[in-house]
Motif scaffolding. Structure first.
Motif, short mmCIF file in Angstrom:
data_model
loop_
_atom_site.label_atom_id
_atom_site.label_comp_id
_atom_site.label_asym_id
_atom_site.label_seq_id
_atom_site.Cartn_x
_atom_site.Cartn_y
_atom_site.Cartn_z
N ASN A 77 0.82 -1.20 0.00
CA ASN A 77 0.00 0.00 0.00
C ASN A 77 0.86 1.26 0.00
OD1 ASN A 77 -3.10 -0.32 0.35
ND2 ASN A 77 -2.22 -2.03 1.47
N HIS A 78 1.96 1.21 0.75
CA HIS A 78 2.85 2.36 0.78
C HIS A 78 3.49 2.58 -0.58
CE1 HIS A 78 6.35 4.80 2.06
NE2 HIS A 78 5.49 5.26 2.93
N HIS A 79 3.83 1.47 -1.21
CA HIS A 79 4.38 1.49 -2.56
C HIS A 79 3.44 2.26 -3.49
CE1 HIS A 79 6.81 -1.17 -5.50
NE2 HIS A 79 6.59 0.00 -6.01
N ALA A 80 2.14 1.89 -3.42
CA ALA A 80 1.14 2.55 -4.27
C ALA A 80 0.97 4.01 -3.88
CB ALA A 80 -0.19 1.81 -4.17
N LEU A 81 1.13 4.30 -2.59
CA LEU A 81 0.99 5.66 -2.10
C LEU A 81 2.07 6.56 -2.66
CD1 LEU A 81 -0.71 7.18 0.11
CD2 LEU A 81 1.18 6.74 1.66
N VAL A 82 3.32 6.10 -2.53
CA VAL A 82 4.45 6.93 -2.94
C VAL A 82 4.43 7.15 -4.45
CG1 VAL A 82 6.97 6.98 -3.09
CG2 VAL A 82 5.85 6.33 -0.96
N ARG A 83 3.82 6.18 -5.16
CA ARG A 83 3.79 6.31 -6.62
C ARG A 83 2.93 7.49 -7.06
NH1 ARG A 83 3.23 0.50 -8.43
NH2 ARG A 83 1.06 0.94 -8.04
N LEU A 84 2.10 8.00 -6.17
CA LEU A 84 1.26 9.14 -6.53
C LEU A 84 2.01 10.46 -6.49
CD1 LEU A 84 -1.92 8.30 -4.38
CD2 LEU A 84 -1.52 7.72 -6.77
N VAL A 85 3.06 10.53 -5.67
CA VAL A 85 3.67 11.83 -5.39
C VAL A 85 4.99 12.00 -6.14
CG1 VAL A 85 2.61 11.88 -3.13
CG2 VAL A 85 4.95 11.06 -3.37
N ARG A 86 5.27 13.25 -6.45
CA ARG A 86 6.54 13.54 -7.11
C ARG A 86 7.50 14.26 -6.16
NH1 ARG A 86 7.65 18.52 -9.04
NH2 ARG A 86 6.08 20.09 -8.72
N ALA A 87 7.00 14.72 -5.03
CA ALA A 87 7.84 15.44 -4.09
C ALA A 87 7.21 15.38 -2.72
CB ALA A 87 8.01 16.89 -4.52
N THR A 88 8.03 15.66 -1.69
CA THR A 88 7.54 15.65 -0.32
C THR A 88 7.85 17.00 0.33
OG1 THR A 88 7.58 14.49 1.79
CG2 THR A 88 9.65 14.64 0.59
N THR A 89 7.20 17.26 1.44
CA THR A 89 7.52 18.44 2.25
C THR A 89 7.82 17.97 3.66
OG1 THR A 89 5.24 18.72 2.97
CG2 THR A 89 5.87 19.82 0.92
N LEU A 90 8.20 18.90 4.52
CA LEU A 90 8.48 18.52 5.90
C LEU A 90 7.23 17.91 6.55
CD1 LEU A 90 10.38 18.43 8.29
CD2 LEU A 90 9.75 20.77 8.85
N ALA A 91 6.08 18.54 6.31
CA ALA A 91 4.84 18.03 6.92
C ALA A 91 4.52 16.62 6.40
CB ALA A 91 3.68 18.98 6.63
N LEU A 92 4.66 16.43 5.10
CA LEU A 92 4.35 15.11 4.54
C LEU A 92 5.34 14.07 5.06
CD1 LEU A 92 2.17 14.06 2.58
CD2 LEU A 92 3.89 14.04 0.80
N SER A 93 6.59 14.47 5.27
CA SER A 93 7.56 13.53 5.83
C SER A 93 7.15 13.11 7.24
CB SER A 93 8.96 14.16 5.86
OG SER A 93 9.44 14.34 4.54
N TRP A 94 6.61 14.04 8.02
CA TRP A 94 6.16 13.69 9.37
C TRP A 94 4.93 12.79 9.31
CZ3 TRP A 94 8.60 13.20 13.62
CH2 TRP A 94 9.71 13.97 13.88
N ILE A 95 4.04 13.04 8.37
CA ILE A 95 2.88 12.14 8.22
C ILE A 95 3.38 10.74 7.85
CG2 ILE A 95 0.77 11.70 6.92
CD1 ILE A 95 0.46 14.74 6.61
N ASN A 96 4.39 10.72 6.98
CA ASN A 96 4.96 9.42 6.62
C ASN A 96 5.59 8.74 7.83
OD1 ASN A 96 5.68 7.53 4.36
ND2 ASN A 96 7.75 7.97 5.12
N LEU A 97 6.26 9.51 8.68
CA LEU A 97 6.83 8.92 9.90
C LEU A 97 5.72 8.36 10.79
CD1 LEU A 97 9.76 11.36 10.74
CD2 LEU A 97 9.93 8.88 10.50
N ALA A 98 4.57 9.01 10.80
CA ALA A 98 3.45 8.48 11.59
C ALA A 98 2.96 7.15 10.99
CB ALA A 98 2.31 9.49 11.64
N ILE A 99 2.97 7.05 9.66
CA ILE A 99 2.63 5.77 9.02
C ILE A 99 3.64 4.71 9.44
CG2 ILE A 99 2.63 4.59 6.79
CD1 ILE A 99 1.27 7.03 5.58
#
Lengths: 229, 229, 229, 229
Positions: free
Chosen positions: D79-101
């Motif tokens: 599922n994470h694989h499919a998730l990351v395939r949607l995005v082309r870039a991250t931000t600090l906030a998105l990185s923290w959401i990813n850390l929560a995942i």
């Protein structure tokens, strides 16, 4: 090929440089392992039949220590991410400074376990010891970051073209803040009250989380026009 | 794609070659895990309420063993980094030699734990045993590095174009030094004094740290002009 | 960017395909961790002061089990390396088959620990059990490899252009051999003699080590001219 | 170079963006470690000489918990694989959401161990507790996925060009389903019967496995013509 990508142009003088690919991959590996190993400290508590729920509730301090340390390693990873983004190449000395940074991350499960144990089974003296140990580890961990920035400042050839020396110099402020304030948290925990010290540590981790992209001061916002891909 | 990058031109004869990408990634993973697993040997000591500080102080030998082995794995990683930088492709045989190198790294937590235990709980005989075991592991670990260089020397098609066979031959000196001097440290620790043996081991680790970019002898400093990127 | 490299052309029909990069990275990570975790089974034995050497000698079975399983994981990694080299893309189903392959690798430390324990502390019945468990794990591990080749054979769009379906079909022979001969080793260990069964397992691991580049039958040796880089 | 590949064009306003390479590598590392660490919960049971087989049979609940959690982590990875395939870039906030995942994934070995223990040694009350804890962990784990999709929906500049906001919005359905149905499984396990709750958890894991490529609704099938490589 990774190996090929690892080559960088050599300067006419100064230490031999190489690409940052393996340094980045190795560091990411270490951070990923540390953040995951923390869970091994969450053990199933001993319990008598029917007593699992009560036994799990008795481990609250372990859960707190786990969450704090998970966040802390996350912070370090993000800060490291921002750090590596400044450099285009590494040297043997910089690789050793990076290993010292990793050393600081790798030991985290140990003060975490000590903290969880002291909060659960110890008296005030033990909590003093545990909080001071955690703060001491965190304060000492700031030292190699200072070295990293100092080394970069003296070897600007390692920086990416768009990164100014002033930006690097400004970044020293954050590990310096860490060194001083984690140290103060430790003293607070040792001489005044362990819980106050722990609060100080948590505040510092949040501070580093919020600023983990680097302090904004000298950072040159990259212009879209410069990257035609 | 990683898989695509993994392809290399095949020679007309000789063993099948493939790229070094997965070998590098796998090795980096192993080194990152070993260096991090070492912390699992730092356990919270048993203590009575109020006795945590004293109990932690009693574990000094564990901290020493941890720092020595962390540095040692760091040294091996840096040396491996320099090793892989020489080659442009691997073969099945070279991959197995690399696995033997990784074997030497993977076992490090075991002699480390034995050493920490013997320094804390053992008598002089136990320390003798532990230092000799550590030195023996380190000496045996040098053997596959010798094989690696010997294999490269016989299969120059695996080398990058700018790496000379003379350079490869010169590199054999370091694992040979390791084999002999770690062996001597072990004998010293076993027959004379375990602390002397331990000092010998630490000196050798520092020697390998300082020379981990490869001995300079035959290394061709790459000219910037040659890499127009 | 990894994400970008992960895209592949989609066929007009059939399941959605994606690149093999993350599958490879994830698998390499799992293999690197398994091969390193094995060392955690090498524990410092309990000993009385002065008895460390004797205690270490009593753990010979643990060392044997460690070496066998280290080699085994190395073999699986090399075989997986050769496997992934055949494909240019994966699907959800193939990713699950790959997870089944990883499942087989991930459990190895458990039968290894059981084997070491039975050889050290058990009687003949316990050794029977341990050898049969190890062989059973290894035999079952062959099943997803069969599925992998079967799936590739039915979905040739996933193969790299230079890989023929005949080559894929021929590769089924090796996991089939594994399934049968590991199974026989288990029966041998259970009904005849555990040591014989263990020898059978070791012979099979060596067989897979030697053939881990894939059986040569249909493999098209790539011509240098075809790759102008 | 990884670092170089990590750069993305910056928007004129909004948070600073960076490439997804290190986020992907770090996440893959964490998933690979968690899925492998699960095996450490499979311990050799205590047994008397000749009693190994019976002792191993007594650990059936551990094997079940291991298989369920291995599958679960595999599902999260896909599922994470499919998730990351949607995005082309991250931000600090998105990185923290990813850390929560990742936090949700990292803790899995703990409820797994609790579940295995309760099924083996506990009474019905303990099983209630263990099933509810597992379900609660799984339900809470769905929350950061919801945040991830919500954040992407509000910051479409982070999406790959071919991914529509409608597709992102549609994806929220799955973590929402998870949040509700894992929660219901927990309530079922706690108030009605722990085994029923466990069945609910397993059904949900299978549901996420089957849909792990993302719900098909708004996904634009990429046209081969669009990717001329």
């Amino acid at each position: 090929m990774a190996a090929a990508a690892d080559e960088v142009e050599q300067p006419d003088s100064g230490p031999r440089m190489s690409g940052t690919e393996r340094l980045t991959a190795f560091s990411d590996g270490v951070f990923a392992i540390v953040i995951t190993l923390l869970v091994l400290e969450l053990r199933v508590p001993e319990y008598h039949e029917g007593g699992l729920l009560a036994a799990l509730r008795g481990e609250n301090a372990s859960y707190l220590a786990f969450v704090v340390s998970f966040t802390y390693v996350g912070v370090i990873w993000l800060n490291h991410h921002a750090l590596v983004r400044l450099v285009r190449a590494t040297t043997l000395a910089l690789s050793w400074i990076n290993l010292a940074i990793l050393f600081g991350a790798v030991i985290i499960p140990f003060p975490t376990a000590v903290l969880a144990s002291a909060l659960t089974h110890g008296d005030t003296d033990d909590r003093r010891t545990a909080v001071a140990l955690y703060a001491l580890s965190a304060a000492l961990m700031s030292a190699p970051w200072l070295l990293f920035f100092a080394y970069l400042h003296r070897h600007p050839a390692l920086l990416k073209p768009e990164v100014s020396r002033e930006h690097v110099r400004a970044q020293r402020l954050r590990p310096l803040t860490g060194l001083v304030l984690y140290g103060l948290s430790g003293l607070l925990g040792w001489f005044v009250d362990p819980i106050l010290g722990l609060v100080g540590i948590i505040v510092m981790i949040v501070y580093h989380a919020v600023t983990s992209e680097g302090l904004r001061g000298g950072w040159p916002r990259r212009r879209p026009a410069g990257h035609g891909r």
